[in-house]
Design an enzyme around this catalytic site. Sequence first.
Site, mmCIF file in Angstrom:
data_model
loop_
_atom_site.group_PDB
_atom_site.id
_atom_site.type_symbol
_atom_site.label_atom_id
_atom_site.label_comp_id
_atom_site.label_asym_id
_atom_site.label_seq_id
_atom_site.Cartn_x
_atom_site.Cartn_y
_atom_site.Cartn_z
ATOM 1 N N ALA A 3 -0.200 10.279 -0.704
ATOM 2 C CA ALA A 3 1.059 10.939 -0.317
ATOM 3 C C ALA A 3 0.869 12.175 0.545
ATOM 4 O O ALA A 3 1.711 13.068 0.569
ATOM 5 C CB ALA A 3 1.874 11.285 -1.570
ATOM 6 N N HIS A 61 -1.560 14.021 6.536
ATOM 7 C CA HIS A 61 -2.812 14.640 6.967
ATOM 8 C C HIS A 61 -2.611 15.401 8.276
ATOM 9 O O HIS A 61 -1.894 14.931 9.175
ATOM 10 C CB HIS A 61 -3.884 13.563 7.174
ATOM 11 C CG HIS A 61 -4.324 12.930 5.884
ATOM 12 N ND1 HIS A 61 -5.090 13.599 4.965
ATOM 13 C CD2 HIS A 61 -4.088 11.700 5.362
ATOM 14 C CE1 HIS A 61 -5.313 12.803 3.918
ATOM 15 N NE2 HIS A 61 -4.712 11.649 4.141
ATOM 16 N N THR A 71 0.820 -1.219 0.000
ATOM 17 C CA THR A 71 0.000 0.000 0.000
ATOM 18 C C THR A 71 0.854 1.269 0.000
ATOM 19 O O THR A 71 0.474 2.283 -0.579
ATOM 20 C CB THR A 71 -0.920 -0.015 1.245
ATOM 21 O OG1 THR A 71 -1.699 -1.211 1.187
ATOM 22 C CG2 THR A 71 -1.832 1.172 1.287
HETATM 23 C C1 FAD Z 1 -5.824 4.853 -2.016
HETATM 24 C C2 FAD Z 1 -5.058 5.137 -0.771
HETATM 25 C C3 FAD Z 1 -4.797 6.445 -0.383
HETATM 26 C C4 FAD Z 1 -4.113 6.704 0.793
HETATM 27 N N1 FAD Z 1 -3.740 7.981 1.083
HETATM 28 C C5 FAD Z 1 -3.045 8.245 2.217
HETATM 29 C C6 FAD Z 1 -2.586 9.548 2.506
HETATM 30 O O1 FAD Z 1 -2.692 10.457 1.683
HETATM 31 N N2 FAD Z 1 -2.003 9.779 3.696
HETATM 32 C C7 FAD Z 1 -1.850 8.813 4.623
HETATM 33 O O2 FAD Z 1 -1.383 9.102 5.708
HETATM 34 N N3 FAD Z 1 -2.200 7.530 4.347
HETATM 35 C C8 FAD Z 1 -2.771 7.231 3.167
HETATM 36 N N4 FAD Z 1 -3.123 5.953 2.856
HETATM 37 C C9 FAD Z 1 -2.819 4.896 3.818
HETATM 38 C C10 FAD Z 1 -1.363 4.475 3.771
HETATM 39 O O3 FAD Z 1 -0.938 4.303 2.446
HETATM 40 C C11 FAD Z 1 -1.221 3.169 4.549
HETATM 41 O O4 FAD Z 1 -1.750 3.370 5.840
HETATM 42 C C12 FAD Z 1 0.209 2.707 4.701
HETATM 43 O O5 FAD Z 1 0.893 2.726 3.474
HETATM 44 C C13 FAD Z 1 0.197 1.288 5.260
HETATM 45 O O6 FAD Z 1 1.510 0.844 5.376
HETATM 46 P P1 FAD Z 1 1.800 -0.639 5.871
HETATM 47 O O7 FAD Z 1 3.259 -0.710 6.111
HETATM 48 O O8 FAD Z 1 0.874 -0.994 6.978
HETATM 49 O O9 FAD Z 1 1.349 -1.558 4.656
HETATM 50 P P2 FAD Z 1 2.080 -1.937 3.283
HETATM 51 O O10 FAD Z 1 2.754 -0.783 2.687
HETATM 52 O O11 FAD Z 1 1.062 -2.644 2.465
HETATM 53 O O12 FAD Z 1 3.201 -2.962 3.722
HETATM 54 C C14 FAD Z 1 2.909 -4.283 4.095
HETATM 55 C C15 FAD Z 1 4.025 -5.173 3.609
HETATM 56 O O13 FAD Z 1 3.839 -6.483 4.117
HETATM 57 C C16 FAD Z 1 4.259 -7.405 3.135
HETATM 58 N N5 FAD Z 1 3.674 -8.713 3.445
HETATM 59 C C17 FAD Z 1 2.369 -9.059 3.388
HETATM 60 N N6 FAD Z 1 2.204 -10.350 3.726
HETATM 61 C C18 FAD Z 1 3.444 -10.833 4.015
HETATM 62 C C19 FAD Z 1 3.923 -12.113 4.408
HETATM 63 N N7 FAD Z 1 3.112 -13.158 4.582
HETATM 64 N N8 FAD Z 1 5.266 -12.256 4.597
HETATM 65 C C20 FAD Z 1 6.125 -11.216 4.418
HETATM 66 N N9 FAD Z 1 5.701 -9.990 4.028
HETATM 67 C C21 FAD Z 1 4.381 -9.789 3.840
HETATM 68 C C22 FAD Z 1 3.765 -6.787 1.844
HETATM 69 O O14 FAD Z 1 4.426 -7.294 0.718
HETATM 70 C C23 FAD Z 1 4.039 -5.307 2.087
HETATM 71 O O15 FAD Z 1 5.297 -4.922 1.599
HETATM 72 C C24 FAD Z 1 -3.741 5.641 1.653
HETATM 73 C C25 FAD Z 1 -3.977 4.329 1.248
HETATM 74 C C26 FAD Z 1 -4.582 4.082 0.023
HETATM 75 C C27 FAD Z 1 -4.709 2.685 -0.461
#
Ligand code: FAD
Length: 480
Positions: free
Chosen positions: A46, A49, A40
């Site tokens: 980007a 907020h 994600t």
């Molecule tokens: C459309 C959209 C708009 C957004 N806009 C904003 C914004 O403007 N501002 C803001 O603050 N937030 C925004 N967000 C939210 C923000 O992007 C997310 O909250 C954030 O990127 C989440 O990060 P994460 O590390 O939790 O997840 P991710 O970036 O998804 O990372 C999770 C990782 O885990 C890995 N993984 C999964 N399963 C396994 C496994 N079994 N073994 C090993 N690795 C695994 C994946 O490959 C991935 O790399 C938005 C989200 C979306 C979709």
Amino acid sequence: MFDVAIIGAGIIGGMTARELSRYQLKTVILEKCHDVAMGTTKANSAIVHAGFDAEPGTLKARLNVQGSEEMEQICQDLGVKYQRNGSLVIAYREEDLPMVQVLYERGLQNGVKNLAVLNQEELLALEPSLSDQALGALYAPTGAIVCPYELNIASVGNAMDNGTELMLDYQVTGIEVQEDGFLITGTGEPVKARFIVNAAGVYSDKIAEMVGDHSFTITPRKGQYMLLDHDCVGTIRHTLFNVPSKMGKGILVSPTVDNNLLLGPTAENQEDREDVSTTQEGLNMVQQNALKVVPKVNLRGVITAFAGLRAVGSTGDYILTSPVKGFWNAGGVESPGLSSAPAIASYLVEHMAEQGLVLEPKPDYNPYREALHAFNNMTIEEKNQVIRENPLYGHIVCRCETISEGEIVDAIHQNPPARDLDGVKRRTRAGMGRCQGGFCGPMVTEILAREWNIPLEEVTKFGGASYLNVGKTREVKDHE
Ligand SMILES: Cc1cc2nc3c(=O)[nH]c(=O)nc-3n(C[C@H](O)[C@H](O)[C@H](O)COP(=O)(O)OP(=O)(O)OC[C@H]3O[C@@H](n4cnc5c(N)ncnc54)[C@H](O)[C@@H]3O)c2cc1C
């Protein structure tokens, strides 16, 4: 035995690793993809907020405001681009105006600084590119923009510079709870760790199930975007939101830190956790809504379209829970997860310490990292000096974004190294411009083959079987 294993190298895994790397701990990040920032975090709005959107009293509200306040300093330390451009939530209908007031009150309760409600005249004076149908807005001057994958790469890189291990292409498939910690199994050697952080994004519920935790589920919610070239930004300075609905913050128009214009996202629930395809219907909706905000936007300047998946949790708030001692969920981290990431990381580390993780500061911890785009930001004299020392900086590979071979080679050898074409693109912007890599792609492929000392046929676009070349034309033809 590791002290902490982090599952997932997105922004939450990256920021948590960086926070842990301040201490004398053995930490590993396990990531199923060929690179970091592949989930994600790669595809979102980007926006940092300001924090007026979430319900007061929730983790989302508290950690958003805290993260947003910390973000500028973190970006400075990590050499990541950050612009405090301010955001506007605009009402186009009389019936939307009360919601502007609700957001204002909510923002005050959440502790957001310098919020103001603007009337039409004040609004159009601040952002003249807006449609004159705009009636008023909430103005949040603390709203900002960053490049999410640049921040993700820099946070993992800084954690690695401070001793964190990164295991890529490691998909976690099982977790055994043992007396002294956890045994993690997956597509690599088993890993033992005393603590686990589950930062697996849209798969965080599946990872939680591996330790018997069925307390939440994740619904992927797709958001589609269009990205416009540099000359389309015009006079637009702020991030422009519509009044939000229960599906999200609506379609926004925002400049990016790299001076593109971003339109989107849609909000479409789906079952598939991998499908990030765009659709004509979705992009039409983006287009129509964007035109309502800025009627003069030049849609002929679209250079690419993409989609990301929000990890929408079943509880409505971030799920930062410990169902088993030593195992921490960072689930349901939907928007504003990017903005909250530094605060989520501190929250998790503090709570792990309460469960016995010893936080002994590392005397040689280095919070700084050289900017990925340092060369590009130099004066012409400084550039000339660098080129005299290393002529690779004088060879422009990406003409759209003016990226040199020197920067590409640096990206391949920095932590975490660029191992494929998209990895180079995310780190350097080679291939991000109008031609989308049509010109520089083959040259970057050759540089990757040379620097990794592998045949051209083994270079991929994003790991796995995404090979870019199948062989030399004559050999392939002779083989047929
Ligand atoms: C459309 C959209 C708009 C957004 N806009 C904003 C914004 O403007 N501002 C803001 O603050 N937030 C925004 N967000 C939210 C923000 O992007 C997310 O909250 C954030 O990127 C989440 O990060 P994460 O590390 O939790 O997840 P991710 O970036 O998804 O990372 C999770 C990782 O885990 C890995 N993984 C999964 N399963 C396994 C496994 N079994 N073994 C090993 N690795 C695994 C994946 O490959 C991935 O790399 C938005 C989200 C979306 C979709």
